[in-house]
Motif scaffolding. Structure first.
Motif, mmCIF file in Angstrom:
data_model
loop_
_atom_site.group_PDB
_atom_site.id
_atom_site.type_symbol
_atom_site.label_atom_id
_atom_site.label_comp_id
_atom_site.label_asym_id
_atom_site.label_seq_id
_atom_site.Cartn_x
_atom_site.Cartn_y
_atom_site.Cartn_z
ATOM 1 N N GLU A 435 -12.215 -7.704 -37.773
ATOM 2 C CA GLU A 435 -12.358 -9.169 -38.368
ATOM 3 C C GLU A 435 -11.173 -9.274 -38.986
ATOM 4 N N ILE A 436 -10.442 -8.300 -39.813
ATOM 5 C CA ILE A 436 -9.374 -8.641 -40.550
ATOM 6 C C ILE A 436 -8.298 -8.866 -39.563
ATOM 7 N N GLU A 437 -7.805 -8.100 -38.492
ATOM 8 C CA GLU A 437 -6.804 -8.129 -37.730
ATOM 9 C C GLU A 437 -6.909 -9.575 -36.793
ATOM 10 N N ILE A 438 -7.973 -9.917 -36.255
ATOM 11 C CA ILE A 438 -8.269 -11.181 -35.460
ATOM 12 C C ILE A 438 -8.135 -12.401 -36.415
ATOM 13 N N ALA A 439 -8.618 -12.187 -37.772
ATOM 14 C CA ALA A 439 -8.580 -13.306 -38.833
ATOM 15 C C ALA A 439 -6.986 -13.756 -39.054
ATOM 16 N N ARG A 440 -6.115 -12.403 -39.170
ATOM 17 C CA ARG A 440 -4.680 -12.511 -39.530
ATOM 18 C C ARG A 440 -4.019 -13.231 -38.104
ATOM 19 N N TYR A 441 -4.370 -12.745 -37.123
ATOM 20 C CA TYR A 441 -3.716 -13.280 -35.957
ATOM 21 C C TYR A 441 -3.977 -14.934 -35.653
ATOM 22 N N LEU A 442 -5.200 -15.308 -36.213
ATOM 23 C CA LEU A 442 -5.526 -16.705 -36.080
ATOM 24 C C LEU A 442 -4.976 -17.458 -37.134
ATOM 25 N N GLU A 443 -4.862 -16.726 -38.254
ATOM 26 C CA GLU A 443 -4.015 -17.617 -39.426
ATOM 27 C C GLU A 443 -2.481 -17.812 -39.060
ATOM 28 N N GLN A 444 -1.992 -16.661 -38.360
ATOM 29 C CA GLN A 444 -0.631 -16.778 -37.756
ATOM 30 C C GLN A 444 -0.445 -17.868 -36.765
ATOM 31 N N VAL A 445 -1.299 -18.015 -35.755
ATOM 32 C CA VAL A 445 -1.321 -19.013 -34.916
ATOM 33 C C VAL A 445 -1.661 -20.520 -35.376
ATOM 34 N N SER A 446 -2.580 -20.740 -36.627
ATOM 35 C CA SER A 446 -2.837 -21.944 -37.226
ATOM 36 C C SER A 446 -1.489 -22.452 -37.866
ATOM 37 N N ASP A 447 -0.793 -21.618 -38.114
ATOM 38 C CA ASP A 447 0.541 -21.985 -38.927
ATOM 39 C C ASP A 447 1.350 -23.093 -38.258
ATOM 40 N N GLY A 448 1.285 -22.886 -36.617
ATOM 41 C CA GLY A 448 1.991 -23.877 -35.762
ATOM 42 C C GLY A 448 1.459 -25.320 -35.803
ATOM 43 N N HIS A 449 2.156 -26.157 -35.027
ATOM 44 C CA HIS A 449 1.504 -27.485 -34.736
ATOM 45 C C HIS A 449 0.379 -27.435 -33.647
ATOM 46 N N LEU A 450 -0.684 -27.830 -33.995
ATOM 47 C CA LEU A 450 -1.681 -27.437 -33.107
ATOM 48 C C LEU A 450 -2.499 -28.795 -32.854
ATOM 49 N N SER A 451 -3.137 -28.972 -31.518
ATOM 50 C CA SER A 451 -3.800 -30.065 -31.256
ATOM 51 C C SER A 451 -5.165 -29.893 -31.992
ATOM 52 N N ASP A 452 -5.988 -31.149 -32.210
ATOM 53 C CA ASP A 452 -7.147 -31.022 -32.888
ATOM 54 C C ASP A 452 -8.097 -30.104 -32.451
ATOM 55 N N GLU A 453 -8.250 -30.087 -31.068
ATOM 56 C CA GLU A 453 -9.262 -29.352 -30.369
ATOM 57 C C GLU A 453 -8.954 -27.821 -30.593
ATOM 58 N N THR A 454 -7.655 -27.261 -30.402
ATOM 59 C CA THR A 454 -7.177 -26.061 -30.906
ATOM 60 C C THR A 454 -7.719 -25.744 -32.532
ATOM 61 N N LYS A 455 -7.433 -26.590 -33.009
ATOM 62 C CA LYS A 455 -7.760 -26.276 -34.637
ATOM 63 C C LYS A 455 -9.296 -26.087 -34.898
ATOM 64 N N GLN A 456 -9.839 -26.704 -33.945
ATOM 65 C CA GLN A 456 -11.426 -26.728 -34.037
ATOM 66 C C GLN A 456 -11.857 -25.347 -33.574
ATOM 67 N N LYS A 457 -11.291 -24.793 -32.331
ATOM 68 C CA LYS A 457 -11.597 -23.590 -31.853
ATOM 69 C C LYS A 457 -11.014 -22.529 -32.795
#
Length: 590
Positions: A435-457
Motif C-alpha cells: 500500500e505504501i509503495e504504490i501510494a508513494r508511486y502514485l503521488e510521484q505520478v500525480s506531481d506531473g501535469h495530468l489529464s482529468d481522466e488520469t487524475k480520476q484514475k
C-alpha cells in the motif's frame, strides 16, 4: 571581425534557440499524450499482434507524439510491466525509429520556409484554448508547435548572423578534414553520438547539424556522419531509464541500441555510394564546393550556386535519416527472433538472480513490487497502467492470503498451525508495504501535469489500495482470532464450522469477482454481481448472529466459543464490505 561580445551574444542566441526547440518538442509530445489519454496505451498494447503491425504502431505513435524517446520509454515500460513481449517491443522500437524521421522533415521545412507568419497566430489561438480549460491540451499542443517553429526561425536567423561562410578560420577548420576517409566519418559519428547522449535530444543535435551544413561550412558527408551518431546516441535515453529496471526492460532497451548500431555498421560499409544515392534523390551534388571564405556570395556565380545548393541540404539530411531507418527496418524486421535471442544471450538471467527473486518473494523485508519501476516514471499514462497492474497483483495477493486463512481454519496440528499463522503475519506486513509503495508511486505520478481522466484514475487507485490493505488486515484479524481460540482449547461445534465455512465460501466468491473486475475492463463486467454476493454475506451474518444468541442461551456451547464465533462472523462481513469498496472504486463509484 566580430568582437568577443558579439560571439557571446550569438552563442547565447544559439543555446537559447536550442533550449526553446527542446522545450517546444517536449510540450507538443506531452500535450499529444494527454489528448490521446488511455487510447495511446491501448494502441501500443493491442496493435502489436505481429511484427508488421508492431512496427506500424511504433511509427504512428512516434509521429503523433513527436518523440522516439517517449515511444521507446513507453515500450520499455510495457515490457517491464509484462504487457508486451520482447519480440513485440522490438517491432515497436523499429517503427519508432521510422516515426522519428518525421521530426527531421519538420525541421527541414523550418529552414526552407519562413514560419514567422504562422507562429504568432498559433501563440494567440493556443493561449485562448488554454484559458478555455475544456481544450487546454489542444492549446498546449499549439503552444509547443509555435515554440518549435519559433526556435527554427531563431536558429536560421542565428546561423545567418554567425556568418560562418565568411569566417576563414571556421571554413579552414572543417576543410581540413578529409571527407574521403572513413576515419573522419567515424570521428564525426562518435561526436554525434556523444553530443546526443549529453543533451538527450536527437532533435537538438539534428538542428545543429542542419545549421552547420546549410551555412556551407560543414560538408554533407560529415553532417550525415553526425546524423548517424544521433541515431546511436538517442538510444541512451531508454538505456538509462531501464538501468534500474527489471531484466526484460533492459533487454528491450539493449535491442534498441543493437538495432541502430547494426544500421550504422552496414551504412559505413556502403557509406559513399549510399550518401550519393540519397543526394541524387534530392538533386544535390555532394561534391559541390563550399562557400568561398571571404568571397562575395552575390557576385560570384559559383557562390550563388553553392547558396542554392545549401538550401536543399536540410532536405538531404531528412531524406538520409528516413532512408537509413526505413531500409534498416526492412532488413531487420525479419530477424526479430534472432535479435531477441542475442539480447537474451547478452543479458541472461543468472541463477543467483532467480534465487534472489525467490528470496524477495518469500521475505517480506525485501519484498519489491512486480510491475512498478520508479525510475520509469516518464509518461503518466504508462505510469498509471503500471500502477493498475500492480494494484491487480495486490488484489491477487490478498485473495491468496484469504485462502491461507481458510486453510488455517481447518488446521488442527499445532506446529503446522503456527507456521501457517506466521506466514499470514508476514503477508499482512507485505500488504502494508505494498500500500505504501504504490501510494508513494502514485503521488510521484500525480506531481506531473495530468489529464482529468488520469487524475480520476489515480484517486480511484488510492482508494483501491487502501481497501485492499484493509482486506489484508481483516485476514490477519481472522487468523489472530483463530489463534486465540486454539490457545483457549475451545472448539467450534459441527454446525458452527459448517456455517462459518458457508460464509467463507461467499467471501471467497466476492474476492474472486473482485479480481476478475480488477484484471479486465470495467465495461465488460457488472457491478451488480458484487452487490449480490455482499447482500448474501450480510443476510447470512445476520442469521448466524441471531442463531448464536439463541444457542448460547440454550447452553449449546459456552459464551467464550460464541464470542470467537461472532468475532469471525463480524470480520468476514467487514471483509465483504472492503471487497465491495474496491469494486466500487474500480467502477468509479463514490
Amino acid at each position: 571581425m566580430a568582437t568577443n561580445q558579439n560571439y557571446l551574444v550569438i552563442a547565447l542566441q544559439l543555446l537559447g534557440s536550442l533550449g526553446l526547440l527542446i522545450y517546444g518538442m517536449r510540450m507538443m509530445s506531452e500535450a499529444l499524450q494527454k489528448m490521446a489519454g488511455p487510447g495511446l496505451r491501448h494502441i501500443l498494447a493491442k496493435m502489436t499482434t505481429n511484427r508488421v503491425t508492431g512496427m506500424l504502431t511504433g511509427t504512428l505513435v512516434t509521429c503523433a507524439v513527436q518523440s522516439s524517446s517517449a515511444t521507446t520509454v513507453m515500450t520499455v515500460s510495457f515490457v517491464s510491466a509484462g504487457l508486451l513481449t520482447l519480440a513485440q517491443a522490438i517491432s515497436v522500437i523499429m517503427g519508432a525509429n521510422i516515426g522519428t524521421t518525421f521530426t527531421a522533415w519538420i525541421m527541414s521545412l523550418g529552414y526552407n520556409v519562413d514560419l514567422t507568419s504562422i507562429v504568432y497566430p498559433f501563440f494567440l489561438l493556443g493561449m485562448i484554448l488554454i484559458y478555455k480549460k475544456r481544450h487546454r491540451y489542444v492549446g498546449d499542443f499549439l503552444f509547443g508547435t509555435a515554440f518549435l517553429f519559433l526556435s527554427l526561425v531563431m536558429l536560421s536567423s542565428t546561423g545567418k548572423s554567425m556568418d560562418l561562410e565568411h569566417n576563414e578560420s571556421v571554413v579552414a577548420f572543417f576543410a581540413s578534414f578529409d571527407t574521403s576517409s572513413h576515419l573522419t566519418i567515424l570521428a564525426f559519428l562518435a561526436i554525434g553520438t556523444l553530443i546526443t547522449c549529453i543533451v538527450q535530444s536527437s532533435a537538438a543535435v539534428m538542428a545543429i547539424t542542419i545549421l552547420l551544413c546549410s551555412t556551407g561550412v560543414l560538408p554533407i558527408y560529415l553532417g550525415i556522419a553526425l546524423v548517424m551518431g544521433e541515431n546511436i546516441g538517442t538510444t541512451a535515453t531508454a538505456n538509462l531509464v531501464a538501468l534500474g529496471a527489471n531484466k526484460p526492460a533492459r533487454r528491450a532497451a539493449l535491442a534498441h541500441l543493437l538495432f541502430n548500431v547494426f544500421g550504422v555498421m552496414w551504412v559505413l560499409i556502403v557509406f559513399y555510394p549510399f550518401v550519393n544515392m540519397v543526394c541524387s534523390l534530392v538533386g544535390y551534388d555532394p561534391q559541390a564546393p563550399l562557400l568561398p571564405a571571404g568571397g562575395d556570395a552575390t557576385a560570384s556565380g559559383s557562390a550563388q550556386a553553392a547558396v542554392g545548393a545549401a538550401t536543399s541540404i536540410p532536405v538531404v539530411l531528412a531524406m538520409f535519416h528516413t532512408c537509413f531507418n526505413v531500409i534498416n527496418t526492412a532488413i531487420l524486421i525479419w530477424f526479430i527472433p534472432q535479435i531477441e535471442r542475442i539480447v537474451c544471450w547478452l543479458l541472461p538471467v543468472k541463477p543467483e538472480e532467480e534465487e534472489a527473486a525467490a528470496d524477495k518473494q518469500g521475505n517480506n523485508a525485501e519484498y519489491r513490487l512486480q510491475y512498478i519501476q520508479a525510475n520509469l516514471v516518464q509518461t503518466p499514462e504508462i505510469a498509471v497502467l503500471q500502477a493498475q497492474k500492480e494494484t491487480a497483483a495486490f488484489a491477487e495477493r490478498v485473495g491468496e492470503m484469504f485462502g491461507l486463512v481458510r486453510t488455517l481454519f481447518h488446521e488442527t496440528d499445532p506446529k503446522d498451525f503456527t507456521e501457517l499463522f506466521k506466514k499470514i503475519e508476514n503477508e499482512e506486513d507485505i500488504t502494508d508495504k505494498m500500500e505504501i509503495e504504490i501510494a508513494r508511486y502514485l503521488e510521484q505520478v500525480s506531481d506531473g501535469h495530468l489529464s482529468d481522466e488520469t487524475k480520476q484514475k489515480i484517486r480511484q487507485m488510492m482508494r483501491e489500495i487502501s481497501e485492499l490493505e484493509s482486506i489484508g488486515d481483516a485476514c490477519y484479524k481472522l487468523a489472530r482470532t483463530l489463534d486465540r481460540k486454539l490457545e483457549s482449547g475451545k472448539a467450534f461445534t459441527a454446525h458452527q464450522t459448517e456455517q462459518l465455512e458457508a460464509l467463507m465460501v461467499l467471501c471467497d466468491q466476492a474476492l474472486t469477482q473482485m479480481q476478475t473486475v480488477m484484471h479486465g475492463h470495467r465495461a465488460d463486467h457488472d457491478i451488480r454481481e458484487s452487490f449480490r454476493i455482499e447482500n448474501d454475506i450480510n443476510q447470512l451474518r445476520q442469521r448466524l448472529k441471531t442463531e448464536n444468541v439463541a444457542a448460547v442461551n440454550n447452553h449449546e456451547y459456552d459464551y467464550t466459543v460464541g464470542t470467537f464465533y461472532v468475532d469471525i462472523i463480524n470480520e468476514l462481513e467487514k471483509l465483504g464490505d472492503y471487497v465491495v469498496n474496491v469494486v466500487e472504486a474500480r467502477f468509479g463509484k463514490q
